[in-house]
Design a protein around this motif. Structure first.
Motif, PDB file in Angstrom:
ATOM      1  N   THR A 183      26.249  33.089  39.923  1.00 59.22           N
ATOM      2  CA  THR A 183      26.313  34.123  38.884  1.00 59.22           C
ATOM      3  C   THR A 183      25.031  34.946  38.878  1.00 59.22           C
ATOM      4  O   THR A 183      25.055  36.187  38.854  1.00 59.22           O
ATOM      5  CB  THR A 183      26.536  33.493  37.489  1.00 59.22           C
ATOM      6  OG1 THR A 183      27.650  32.618  37.537  1.00 59.22           O
ATOM      7  CG2 THR A 183      26.787  34.557  36.441  1.00 59.22           C
ATOM      8  N   CYS A 184      23.889  34.254  38.894  1.00 59.40           N
ATOM      9  CA  CYS A 184      22.596  34.961  38.883  1.00 59.40           C
ATOM     10  C   CYS A 184      22.461  35.873  40.099  1.00 59.40           C
ATOM     11  O   CYS A 184      21.977  37.004  39.999  1.00 59.40           O
ATOM     12  CB  CYS A 184      21.431  33.978  38.950  1.00 59.40           C
ATOM     13  SG  CYS A 184      21.159  33.059  37.487  1.00 59.40           S
ATOM     14  N   ALA A 185      22.895  35.355  41.240  1.00 60.96           N
ATOM     15  CA  ALA A 185      22.650  36.075  42.499  1.00 60.96           C
ATOM     16  C   ALA A 185      23.600  37.240  42.699  1.00 60.96           C
ATOM     17  O   ALA A 185      23.228  38.225  43.353  1.00 60.96           O
ATOM     18  CB  ALA A 185      22.758  35.108  43.673  1.00 60.96           C
ATOM     19  N   THR A 186      24.802  37.165  42.137  1.00 62.73           N
ATOM     20  CA  THR A 186      25.798  38.179  42.535  1.00 62.73           C
ATOM     21  C   THR A 186      26.469  38.929  41.390  1.00 62.73           C
ATOM     22  O   THR A 186      27.116  39.939  41.644  1.00 62.73           O
ATOM     23  CB  THR A 186      26.937  37.527  43.371  1.00 62.73           C
ATOM     24  OG1 THR A 186      27.725  36.688  42.518  1.00 62.73           O
ATOM     25  CG2 THR A 186      26.396  36.717  44.543  1.00 62.73           C
ATOM     26  N   SER A 189      30.313  36.942  32.649  1.00 61.44           N
ATOM     27  CA  SER A 189      29.371  37.142  33.757  1.00 61.44           C
ATOM     28  C   SER A 189      29.799  36.318  34.973  1.00 61.44           C
ATOM     29  O   SER A 189      29.644  36.759  36.111  1.00 61.44           O
ATOM     30  CB  SER A 189      27.935  36.814  33.328  1.00 61.44           C
ATOM     31  OG  SER A 189      27.718  35.429  33.222  1.00 61.44           O
ATOM     32  N   MET A 190      30.363  35.134  34.728  1.00 57.13           N
ATOM     33  CA  MET A 190      30.850  34.319  35.863  1.00 57.13           C
ATOM     34  C   MET A 190      32.061  34.967  36.536  1.00 57.13           C
ATOM     35  O   MET A 190      32.209  34.925  37.754  1.00 57.13           O
ATOM     36  CB  MET A 190      31.318  32.948  35.376  1.00 57.13           C
ATOM     37  CG  MET A 190      30.247  32.040  34.943  1.00 57.13           C
ATOM     38  SD  MET A 190      31.064  30.467  34.594  1.00 57.13           S
ATOM     39  CE  MET A 190      30.258  30.063  33.095  1.00 57.13           C
ATOM     40  N   LEU A 191      32.936  35.543  35.711  1.00 59.38           N
ATOM     41  CA  LEU A 191      34.147  36.167  36.274  1.00 59.38           C
ATOM     42  C   LEU A 191      33.785  37.337  37.185  1.00 59.38           C
ATOM     43  O   LEU A 191      34.535  37.682  38.097  1.00 59.38           O
ATOM     44  CB  LEU A 191      35.068  36.638  35.138  1.00 59.38           C
ATOM     45  CG  LEU A 191      35.830  35.533  34.413  1.00 59.38           C
ATOM     46  CD1 LEU A 191      36.458  36.064  33.123  1.00 59.38           C
ATOM     47  CD2 LEU A 191      36.918  34.944  35.308  1.00 59.38           C
ATOM     48  N   ALA A 192      32.611  37.942  36.898  1.00 58.72           N
ATOM     49  CA  ALA A 192      32.185  39.085  37.715  1.00 58.72           C
ATOM     50  C   ALA A 192      31.344  38.652  38.918  1.00 58.72           C
ATOM     51  O   ALA A 192      30.885  39.498  39.678  1.00 58.72           O
ATOM     52  CB  ALA A 192      31.401  40.067  36.845  1.00 58.72           C
ATOM     53  N   ALA A 227      34.373  35.245  42.366  1.00 58.32           N
ATOM     54  CA  ALA A 227      34.425  34.936  40.938  1.00 58.32           C
ATOM     55  C   ALA A 227      34.443  33.431  40.683  1.00 58.32           C
ATOM     56  O   ALA A 227      34.960  32.658  41.487  1.00 58.32           O
ATOM     57  CB  ALA A 227      35.671  35.580  40.328  1.00 58.32           C
ATOM     58  N   ILE A 228      33.873  33.053  39.543  1.00 61.24           N
ATOM     59  CA  ILE A 228      33.969  31.665  39.080  1.00 61.24           C
ATOM     60  C   ILE A 228      34.783  31.680  37.799  1.00 61.24           C
ATOM     61  O   ILE A 228      34.425  32.362  36.833  1.00 61.24           O
ATOM     62  CB  ILE A 228      32.577  31.088  38.804  1.00 61.24           C
ATOM     63  CG1 ILE A 228      31.783  31.018  40.109  1.00 61.24           C
ATOM     64  CG2 ILE A 228      32.678  29.703  38.174  1.00 61.24           C
ATOM     65  CD1 ILE A 228      30.331  31.205  39.918  1.00 61.24           C
ATOM     66  N   ARG A 229      35.870  30.954  37.808  1.00 62.86           N
ATOM     67  CA  ARG A 229      36.737  30.958  36.625  1.00 62.86           C
ATOM     68  C   ARG A 229      36.987  29.523  36.204  1.00 62.86           C
ATOM     69  O   ARG A 229      37.726  28.793  36.843  1.00 62.86           O
ATOM     70  CB  ARG A 229      38.067  31.662  36.921  1.00 62.86           C
ATOM     71  CG  ARG A 229      38.955  31.775  35.685  1.00 62.86           C
ATOM     72  CD  ARG A 229      40.145  32.676  35.949  1.00 62.86           C
ATOM     73  NE  ARG A 229      40.977  32.199  37.050  1.00 62.86           N
ATOM     74  CZ  ARG A 229      41.944  31.288  36.908  1.00 62.86           C
ATOM     75  NH1 ARG A 229      42.195  30.758  35.738  1.00 62.86           N
ATOM     76  NH2 ARG A 229      42.654  30.911  37.954  1.00 62.86           N
TER      77      ARG A 229
END
Ligand code: 2P0
Length: 351
Positions: free
Chosen positions: A220-223, A267-270, A274-276
């Protein structure tokens, strides 16, 4: 308290070791963040990008024994089984840190029993490393006050820094990098216990998550183009949350907690990819929370790195909230928690 001794679990593993005699047992509880920790500015020192604020629970304790042994390596037992290689390495690295600080070299047998779901986004690593830090510091006779223990626990898992303390706890992001950051990034209790809310944990899935929170926050932080906006808004949420707790304003506490958590998931979804963590069951529970509010019940959702939803409400409303969440579907298994205690050594008869 259920306590399973190391020898009860796996006597065979001690055959080629000799117990040296130093042993400590500690218990710690998980915490649920109302303002989330999501993202590190220093991976090796576990320095977070933002400060966070949590509530230590009175359910799902982890009990951990650290026993010094005269053996060739550390022995790690989690929930009655030999730890998998990755978990073993995490514990070993943590013990290395304790040994270095204490000027000791003995290996240890670690036996940890977690009563909540493990790795399911219900803070098992928080209770686990808070209990391990407390027991290991005692077994290796490391002189550590609660703040030092919090900093130590942080090196096992960031959220564990908060489980050293009971009640409402803030974890300071700290200032600077390296040793300066290390010294200033610790948790401390903030009072406000008079608010005395309930947290109804709507367990919809006990399984371990597919993507670890460590990897998910890294990605999340990186992308994620939404990460920085979330982190900036989270700093504001933290200030407002502290004020809302101080004035015992449950609706404000709930609104801030809900927006902070949903923003973190946005922010994770983006992230790319994606992380869901949210599942259809999570969304159904979120709808249930909206329906409760429409009925005039002050109930607010927060969600960690998993599909399970935790609902904040007044203690007096907890039964009604639990019943409403159960009515969402058979897949919901609600457990009600309140403010719980900090990590502690268990001595004498309590064992
Ligand atoms: C929290 N979580 O504040 C946030 C919200 C999950 C979502 O802390 O890499 O297991 O070991 O420091 O502490 C989960 O992260 O991660 C977590 P590491 P940790 O509770």
């Amino acid at each position: 308290m259920t306590f399973t001794s190391a020898s009860d679990i796996d006597a065979d593993r001690l055959h080629d070791t000799e117990v040296i005699g130093d042993e400590a047992v500690a218990v710690a509880h998980p915490n649920i963040a109302l303002v989330k920790y999501w993202g590190k500015r220093d991976e090796s020192l576990f320095l977070p990008v933002t400060g966070s604020l949590s509530m230590t629970l009175d359910i799902y304790p982890t009990t951990t024994t650290v026993r010094l042994i005269d053996g060739p390596a550390d022995v790690v037992m989690l929930n009655g089984s030999t730890a998998a290689p990755e978990a073993h390495s995490r514990v070993e690295r943590f013990l290395d840190l304790v040994r270095t600080r204490a000027g000791r070299t003995e290996h240890a047998m670690v036996v940890s029993t977690n009563t909540g779901p493990t790795g399911a986004g219900l803070a098992s690593s928080a209770s686990g490393f808070a209990a391990l830090a407390t027991a290991a510091a005692a077994a290796y006779q490391l002189d550590a006050d609660p703040r030092a223990l919090s900093r130590l626990a942080r090196r096992g898992s960031g959220s564990a820094s908060r489980s050293i303390f009971g009640g409402f706890v803030v974890w300071h992001a700290g200032a600077g990098d390296g040793p300066a950051g290390d010294h200033t990034s610790y948790a401390e209790p903030i009072g406000g216990d008079a608010l005395d809310p309930a947290l109804v944990v709507a367990v919809v899935d006990n399984a371990s998550k597919a993507v670890s929170s460590r990897e998910a926050m890294r990605r999340t932080c990186a992308t994620s183009p939404f990460y920085r906006p979330w982190a900036d808004s989270s700093a504001i949420d933290l200030v407002e949350m502290r004020k809302a707790i101080a004035r015992q304003d449950l609706p404000a506490v709930g609104e801030i907690a809900e927006r902070n958590a949903l923003g973190m998931h946005a922010s994770m979804l983006a992230a790319r990819p994606a992380i869901r963590y949210l599942s259809p069951q999570s969304i159904a529970v979120l709808d249930g929370v909206l329906a409760l509010r429409a009925d005039g019940v002050a109930a607010y959702a927060t969600i960690d790195a998993g599909p399970n939803v935790t609902v904040l409400c007044a203690r007096a409303d907890a039964q009604r909230v639990a019943a409403a969440l159960r009515a969402v579907g058979d897949f919901v298994d609600p457990r009600t928690a309140h403010l719980g205690p900090g990590a502690a050594l268990i001595t004498g008869a309590d064992r």
